[in-house]
Design a protein around this motif. Structure first.
Motif, short mmCIF file in Angstrom:
data_model
loop_
_atom_site.label_atom_id
_atom_site.label_comp_id
_atom_site.label_asym_id
_atom_site.label_seq_id
_atom_site.Cartn_x
_atom_site.Cartn_y
_atom_site.Cartn_z
N GLU A 42 22.93 -1.25 -6.20
CA GLU A 42 24.38 -1.19 -5.96
C GLU A 42 24.70 -1.25 -4.47
O GLU A 42 25.63 -1.93 -4.04
CB GLU A 42 24.98 0.08 -6.57
N GLN A 43 23.92 -0.54 -3.66
CA GLN A 43 24.14 -0.55 -2.21
C GLN A 43 23.88 -1.92 -1.61
O GLN A 43 24.61 -2.37 -0.72
CB GLN A 43 23.26 0.50 -1.53
N GLU A 46 26.83 -4.13 -2.56
CA GLU A 46 27.99 -3.81 -1.73
C GLU A 46 27.85 -4.35 -0.32
O GLU A 46 28.78 -4.94 0.22
CB GLU A 46 28.20 -2.29 -1.68
N SER A 47 26.69 -4.15 0.29
CA SER A 47 26.51 -4.62 1.67
C SER A 47 26.56 -6.14 1.74
O SER A 47 27.12 -6.71 2.69
CB SER A 47 25.20 -4.09 2.26
N ILE A 50 30.28 -7.17 1.33
CA ILE A 50 31.03 -6.90 2.56
C ILE A 50 30.69 -7.92 3.63
O ILE A 50 31.56 -8.41 4.35
CB ILE A 50 30.78 -5.45 3.04
N LYS A 78 32.84 -5.50 -9.27
CA LYS A 78 32.30 -4.75 -8.13
C LYS A 78 33.30 -4.70 -6.99
O LYS A 78 33.45 -3.67 -6.33
CB LYS A 78 30.98 -5.36 -7.67
N GLN A 81 35.93 -2.17 -7.81
CA GLN A 81 35.38 -0.83 -7.65
C GLN A 81 35.30 -0.45 -6.17
O GLN A 81 35.62 0.67 -5.78
CB GLN A 81 33.99 -0.76 -8.27
N MET A 82 34.92 -1.40 -5.33
CA MET A 82 34.82 -1.13 -3.89
C MET A 82 36.20 -0.88 -3.28
O MET A 82 36.34 -0.03 -2.39
CB MET A 82 34.13 -2.31 -3.18
N ASP A 85 37.16 2.61 -4.32
CA ASP A 85 36.35 3.60 -3.61
C ASP A 85 36.67 3.66 -2.13
O ASP A 85 36.15 4.51 -1.41
CB ASP A 85 34.86 3.32 -3.79
N LYS A 87 35.97 1.28 0.16
CA LYS A 87 34.96 0.62 1.00
C LYS A 87 35.61 -0.40 1.93
O LYS A 87 35.12 -0.65 3.01
CB LYS A 87 33.90 -0.08 0.15
#
Length: 140
Positions: A42-43, A46-47, A50, A78, A81-82, A85, A87
Motif C-alpha cells: 500500500e505504501q 501511494e508513493s 503521488i 486508491k 482513499q488517499m 486520508d 495524503k
C-alpha cells in the motif's frame, strides 16, 4: 526478503509484486509477514501515485492507471482513499474521469489562533463552573 528490500528501496511496485508472486509460498505462510507485506505494498502504491500525479493540476485517471500499469478502478479507489486520508488535496471528477489536484494551502494563522482562544475559553468556563459548584456545596 532481500529481493523485497531491493524492490522497496527502488520504489518499484512491479518488481515488488513479481517478487511476491515468485516467493508466494514462503511469504504468504506467515501471517505477520503477510500483514507487513500488505502494508508495504500500500505504501509503495501511494508513493508511486503521488510521484505520478505530482506535476499535474488536472490529470485523467486512465492516464495515471496506464502509467502505473494497474486497472483503472483500483487506481481510482486508491486515489479516493488517499484524498479522504489527507495524503493530498484534490477531487475525483468521475463524470470526466479526471483527478483535480489542489495546491497545498498554508495554514491560516487566524484560524489557528481562533481555535486556541476557544480552547482557552473552554478551560476558563470549566474552571469557573468547578469553583461555583464548590461554593454551592460550602453554602449548603
Amino acid at each position: 526478503m532481500s529481493a523485497i528490500a531491493a524492490a522497496a528501496s527502488r520504489r518499484s511496485l512491479k518488481e515488488f509484486e513479481s517478487v511476491i508472486e515468485q516467493y508466494t509460498e514462503q511469504l504468504q505462510e506467515d501471517v505477520l509477514i503477510k500483514h507487513h507485506l500488505g502494508i508495504l505494498s500500500e505504501q509503495l502504491l501511494e508513493s508511486n501515485l503521488i510521484r505520478i500525479i505530482e506535476p499535474y493540476s488536472c490529470v485523467e485517471i486512465s492516464h495515471v492507471a496506464a502509467l502505473i500499469e494497474m486497472p483503472q478502478p483500483v487506481v481510482e479507489k486508491k486515489l479516493s482513499q488517499m484524498i479522504l486520508d489527507g495524503k493530498f488535496q484534490g477531487i475525483l471528477d468521475q463524470g470526466k474521469g479526471q483527478l483535480i489536484v489542489y495546491e497545498e494551502g498554508e495554514k491560516d494563522a487566524v484560524v489557528e489562533k481562533g481555535l486556541q482562544v476557544i480552547s482557552n475559553m473552554d478551560n476558563v468556563v470549566s474552571s469557573l463552573f468547578d469553583r461555583s459548584r464548590a461554593l454551592r456545596t460550602m453554602m449548603v
